[in-house]
Design a protein around this motif. Structure first.
Motif, PDB file in Angstrom:
ATOM      1  N   SER A 100       5.779   7.971  -5.243  1.00 35.58           N
ATOM      2  CA  SER A 100       5.540   6.539  -5.071  1.00 35.58           C
ATOM      3  C   SER A 100       4.774   5.961  -6.257  1.00 35.58           C
ATOM      4  O   SER A 100       5.097   4.868  -6.730  1.00 35.58           O
ATOM      5  CB  SER A 100       4.763   6.284  -3.784  1.00 35.58           C
ATOM      6  N   GLY A 101       3.788   6.688  -6.732  1.00 36.65           N
ATOM      7  CA  GLY A 101       3.013   6.209  -7.880  1.00 36.65           C
ATOM      8  C   GLY A 101       3.871   6.042  -9.117  1.00 36.65           C
ATOM      9  O   GLY A 101       3.777   5.030  -9.832  1.00 36.65           O
ATOM     10  N   ARG A 124       0.847  -1.202   0.000  1.00 32.96           N
ATOM     11  CA  ARG A 124       0.000   0.000   0.000  1.00 32.96           C
ATOM     12  C   ARG A 124       0.876   1.243   0.000  1.00 32.96           C
ATOM     13  O   ARG A 124       1.006   1.924   1.015  1.00 32.96           O
ATOM     14  CB  ARG A 124      -0.920  -0.025   1.214  1.00 32.96           C
ATOM     15  N   TRP A 125       1.456   1.569  -1.154  1.00 38.44           N
ATOM     16  CA  TRP A 125       2.376   2.683  -1.290  1.00 38.44           C
ATOM     17  C   TRP A 125       1.692   4.032  -1.088  1.00 38.44           C
ATOM     18  O   TRP A 125       2.335   5.025  -0.830  1.00 38.44           O
ATOM     19  CB  TRP A 125       3.065   2.633  -2.656  1.00 38.44           C
ATOM     20  N   TRP A 126       0.397   4.063  -1.142  1.00 40.99           N
ATOM     21  CA  TRP A 126      -0.366   5.297  -1.023  1.00 40.99           C
ATOM     22  C   TRP A 126      -0.786   5.581   0.418  1.00 40.99           C
ATOM     23  O   TRP A 126      -1.327   6.655   0.705  1.00 40.99           O
ATOM     24  CB  TRP A 126      -1.617   5.202  -1.888  1.00 40.99           C
ATOM     25  N   LEU A 179       2.877  10.875  -2.696  1.00 42.98           N
ATOM     26  CA  LEU A 179       1.934  10.106  -3.502  1.00 42.98           C
ATOM     27  C   LEU A 179       2.390  10.050  -4.962  1.00 42.98           C
ATOM     28  O   LEU A 179       2.420   8.972  -5.570  1.00 42.98           O
ATOM     29  CB  LEU A 179       0.539  10.719  -3.408  1.00 42.98           C
TER      30      LEU A 179
END
Length: 177
Positions: free
Chosen positions: A141-142, A32-34, A138
């Motif tokens: 990472s995205g 869960r990078w977000w 965000l």
């Protein structure tokens, strides 16, 4: 949260994130990078004083600029990060010197925004900065997850992908005699 607590939270997140990103680390695209950016955004938006009640237009413009800086910094940081697939198929990442320059530039822009807000008489708290940091993380990472997923996988693909600054000449240090 008080301004001091917000400031300490921002500093702690920045120190942890920067310290971790300048070491080689595996990228886990399924994680869960977000989550961390979402938590920071929720904390920032819970504060009632994100916009100065007496200078709404100026505060909104400063907030919008802060978000644009976060967006640009996140993208620039992601594209200046080296990413590669190891011989065992694990994708690794590490920030570069160009990434450090992105952070320095973003810091200087944010100091300038704070000075501009102070000159205009806009009351500023850490919520706008925290929201900008959330957007930065965000976006970065995205983009990194997207880059990691687009890498060819397999044992034969072990060379790093290009990152901005790879073509820059390395300065050889002169040894003292």
């Amino acid at each position: 949260m008080s301004g001091l607590v917000n400031t300490l939270l921002i500093v702690a997140v920045v120190v942890v994130v920067i310290a971790r990103q300048f070491r080689a680390r595996p990228v886990n695209t399924g994680r869960r990078w977000w989550l961390l950016p979402a938590v920071l955004a929720v904390v920032a938006l819970r504060e009632p004083g994100i916009l100065d009640a007496h200078h709404r237009t100026e505060a909104a413009l400063l907030l919008g600029t802060e978000l644009l800086v976060g967006l640009g910094m996140g993208a620039a940081w992601a594209w200046t990060t080296r990413i590669w697939t190891a011989s065992d198929g694990v994708v690794w990442t590490r920030s570069t010197r160009a990434s450090a320059m992105v952070w320095l530039g973003g810091l200087l822009v944010r100091v300038g925004l704070f000075a501009l807000g102070a000159a205009l008489g806009v009351h500023q708290n850490g919520s706008a900065l925290m929201l900008g940091l959330a957007l930065l993380l965000l976006v970065r990472s995205g983009i990194l997850v997207w880059r990691a997923q687009s890498l060819p996988s397999g044992p034969s693909m072990s060379s790093p992908t290009r990152a901005y600054g790879d073509d820059m000449a390395r300065v050889a240090r002169k040894e003292g005699v």
